[in-house]
Scaffold this active site. Structure first.
Site, PDB file in Angstrom:
ATOM      1  N   HIS A   1       7.837  -3.922  -6.199  1.00  0.00           N
ATOM      2  CA  HIS A   1       8.024  -4.175  -4.761  1.00  0.00           C
ATOM      3  C   HIS A   1       7.811  -5.631  -4.366  1.00  0.00           C
ATOM      4  CE1 HIS A   1       3.664  -4.162  -4.794  1.00  0.00           C
ATOM      5  NE2 HIS A   1       3.695  -4.741  -3.622  1.00  0.00           N
TER       6      HIS A   1
HETATM    7  C1  UD1 Z   1       2.607  -5.119   1.540  1.00  0.00           C
HETATM    8  C2  UD1 Z   1       1.626  -6.209   1.103  1.00  0.00           C
HETATM    9  C3  UD1 Z   1       1.507  -6.223  -0.411  1.00  0.00           C
HETATM   10  C4  UD1 Z   1       1.194  -4.853  -0.960  1.00  0.00           C
HETATM   11  C5  UD1 Z   1       2.261  -3.885  -0.456  1.00  0.00           C
HETATM   12  C6  UD1 Z   1       2.069  -2.479  -0.931  1.00  0.00           C
HETATM   13  C7  UD1 Z   1       1.582  -8.191   2.543  1.00  0.00           C
HETATM   14  C8  UD1 Z   1       1.997  -9.606   2.639  1.00  0.00           C
HETATM   15  N1  UD1 Z   1       2.097  -7.520   1.494  1.00  0.00           N
HETATM   16  O1  UD1 Z   1       3.884  -5.494   1.059  1.00  0.00           O
HETATM   17  O2  UD1 Z   1       0.481  -7.110  -0.780  1.00  0.00           O
HETATM   18  O3  UD1 Z   1       1.186  -4.883  -2.353  1.00  0.00           O
HETATM   19  O4  UD1 Z   1       2.210  -3.896   0.981  1.00  0.00           O
HETATM   20  O5  UD1 Z   1       3.130  -1.679  -0.500  1.00  0.00           O
HETATM   21  O6  UD1 Z   1       0.825  -7.722   3.365  1.00  0.00           O
HETATM   22  N2  UD1 Z   1       8.493  -0.585   5.206  1.00  0.00           N
HETATM   23  C9  UD1 Z   1       8.852   0.689   5.490  1.00  0.00           C
HETATM   24  N3  UD1 Z   1       7.867   1.581   5.801  1.00  0.00           N
HETATM   25  C10 UD1 Z   1       6.555   1.252   5.831  1.00  0.00           C
HETATM   26  C11 UD1 Z   1       6.199  -0.066   5.545  1.00  0.00           C
HETATM   27  C12 UD1 Z   1       7.161  -0.972   5.206  1.00  0.00           C
HETATM   28  O7  UD1 Z   1      10.026   1.040   5.475  1.00  0.00           O
HETATM   29  O8  UD1 Z   1       5.712   2.117   6.127  1.00  0.00           O
HETATM   30  C13 UD1 Z   1       9.537  -1.562   4.816  1.00  0.00           C
HETATM   31  C14 UD1 Z   1      10.029  -2.425   5.936  1.00  0.00           C
HETATM   32  O9  UD1 Z   1      11.387  -2.605   5.781  1.00  0.00           O
HETATM   33  C15 UD1 Z   1       9.317  -3.743   5.704  1.00  0.00           C
HETATM   34  C16 UD1 Z   1       9.172  -3.766   4.194  1.00  0.00           C
HETATM   35  O10 UD1 Z   1       9.015  -2.408   3.813  1.00  0.00           O
HETATM   36  O11 UD1 Z   1      10.021  -4.805   6.226  1.00  0.00           O
HETATM   37  C17 UD1 Z   1       8.005  -4.562   3.712  1.00  0.00           C
HETATM   38  O12 UD1 Z   1       6.787  -4.128   4.318  1.00  0.00           O
HETATM   39  P1  UD1 Z   1       5.561  -5.142   4.517  1.00  0.00           P
HETATM   40  O13 UD1 Z   1       4.394  -4.446   5.082  1.00  0.00           O
HETATM   41  O14 UD1 Z   1       6.058  -6.354   5.219  1.00  0.00           O
HETATM   42  O15 UD1 Z   1       5.222  -5.614   3.052  1.00  0.00           O
HETATM   43  P2  UD1 Z   1       5.193  -4.836   1.667  1.00  0.00           P
HETATM   44  O16 UD1 Z   1       6.341  -5.338   0.852  1.00  0.00           O
HETATM   45  O17 UD1 Z   1       5.029  -3.360   1.825  1.00  0.00           O
END
Ligand code: UD1
Length: 361
Positions: free
Chosen positions: A206
């Site tokens: 991821h």
């Molecule tokens: C975040 C953390 C990362 C951790 C990871 C575990 C930061 C900078 N990164 O990354 O350290 O390892 O979580 O998963 O805080 N999304 C969904 N549903 C959700 C959450 C996210 O669809 O419940 C999608 C959205 O499109 C979003 C993308 O995932 O834009 C990324 O989510 P985000 O919380 O920005 O970062 P992660 O890549 O999950």
């Protein structure tokens, strides 16, 4: 103790790190308020973890959701400032290295509320990782720094943090793992994929550096496709990765079995009985070390060096040849069994709450 502790969680890896602290405070009847920023919001990324870890429902849900780093951080800060003004906590406890961790530490420090950081001092020395920036900021704003491995203390001392703030307590993520793994294995999560113990691998992917650029993601999936012909691989796909794979039209072999992000018990149960794990996660490097399952980390660095020196983890980056060679070694049984690091014994949260109580006494 009549002090109020404010525990904050936001994203998936926070839940298993903070659950043991929340539950230990509850056991000792120490007043606390649990805040969920809503950085992760899908049921499979959030609610199911609360249920399976036996965490109480959050007292406050900020519902910030996804956005750019700056906007997400800003929204968490604005909303959390109001929580602090209303609830007036005496200590804010944050875990890990996600955006919520840094945002909340910044707000509390500016309101002169002491911050405790669970999983302090880890360093990849790679500032292109958003998590590295979050770690550095959270650590430098904290009064209590709870470290998981010896490298944490060394890193913090080198950065000029006072020795008396640093407490080597062990690993809360391992507290959760040890508490739940037996039940998780009894549920036979491999049945859902028509697999049997030790006959499959597990993949998670991821990190933006691996999934955002199709020139990196495509060859990575291709090598896993090849590997999966000898060993079926289960791949719970993070929402971000699913979107990128779809966009770039990346094809997967039938033996690379895609599924939605898995609930905690299914995932740790599958991991415990996997032949090997391929991952770019931080926590999974630690969990595989405890479970003595070979782990190939699809990164060029790690902030958790103890998993390399004592554990079953090896860095293979994104080099297809290195990945294939390492898988062959594992399948031949040529892989170190590893040794469980000190204080990864299921009692980290007890040590943390001891330190917190002592601070307020
Ligand atoms: C975040 C953390 C990362 C951790 C990871 C575990 C930061 C900078 N990164 O990354 O350290 O390892 O979580 O998963 O805080 N999304 C969904 N549903 C959700 C959450 C996210 O669809 O419940 C999608 C959205 O499109 C979003 C993308 O995932 O834009 C990324 O989510 P985000 O919380 O920005 O970062 P992660 O890549 O999950």
């Amino acid at each position: 103790m009549t002090k109020l502790i404010c525990n904050v969680v936001g994203a998936r890896p926070n839940f298993m790190k903070m659950a043991p602290v929340v539950l230990e405070l509850k056991r000792r009847r120490i007043p606390q308020v649990l805040v969920h920023t809503g950085q992760h919001y899908d049921t499979n990324m959030s609610q199911i973890f609360f249920d399976q870890l036996g965490m109480p429902e959050p007292d406050v849900y900020l519902g910030v959701g996804s956005d750019t780093h700056a906007r997400q951080t800003a929204r968490i800060m604005a909303a959390f400032e109001e929580v602090c003004q209303k609830r007036q906590p005496d200590l804010v406890v944050v875990g890990g290295d996600v955006n919520s961790t840094m945002a909340v530490a910044l707000v509390a420090a500016k309101l002169h509320i002491p911050v405790a950081h669970v999983e302090a001092g880890l360093r990849s020395f790679d500032r292109t990782m958003p998590e590295e920036i979050n770690r550095v900021v959270a650590d430098h704003l904290s009064e209590l720094l709870f470290t998981t491995e010896e490298s944490g203390k060394e890193n913090l001392l080198k950065e000029g943090i006072e020795k008396q703030k640093i407490h080597f307590v062990g690993n809360c993520m391992v507290d959760s793992l040890l508490k739940h793994v037996d039940v998780a294995v009894k549920r036979s999560p491999w049945d859902a994929f028509d697999l049997t113990p030790r006959s499959y691998g597990l993949l998670t992917l991821h990190r933006p550096s691996n999934v955002d650029d199709p020139k990196i993601l495509k060859p990575l999936i291709e090598v896993v496709n090849r590997v999966s012909r000898n060993l079926p691989i289960v791949f719970p796909v993070h929402p971000r990765t699913r979107e990128r794979m779809k966009k770039s039209g990346i094809k997967v072999a039938p033996s690379l079995i895609l599924c939605d992000p898995l609930p905690y018990l299914d995932f740790i149960g599958l991991m415990a009985k996997a032949r090997l794990v391929l991952t770019d996660s931080g926590g999974i490097q630690e969990e595989t070390t405890v479970l003595k399952v070979p782990c190939l980390t699809l990164r060029w660095n790690t902030e958790r060096p103890i998993t390399l020196t004592s554990g079953t983890n090896r860095l293979v980056g994104t080099d297809p040849q290195k990945i294939e060679r390492s898988v062959t070694q594992i399948l031949k049984g040529k892989w170190p069994k590893g040794k469980r690091p000190r204080f990864w014994d299921g009692k980290a949260a007890v040590r943390i709450v001891d330190v917190i109580q002592k601070k307020f006494r």
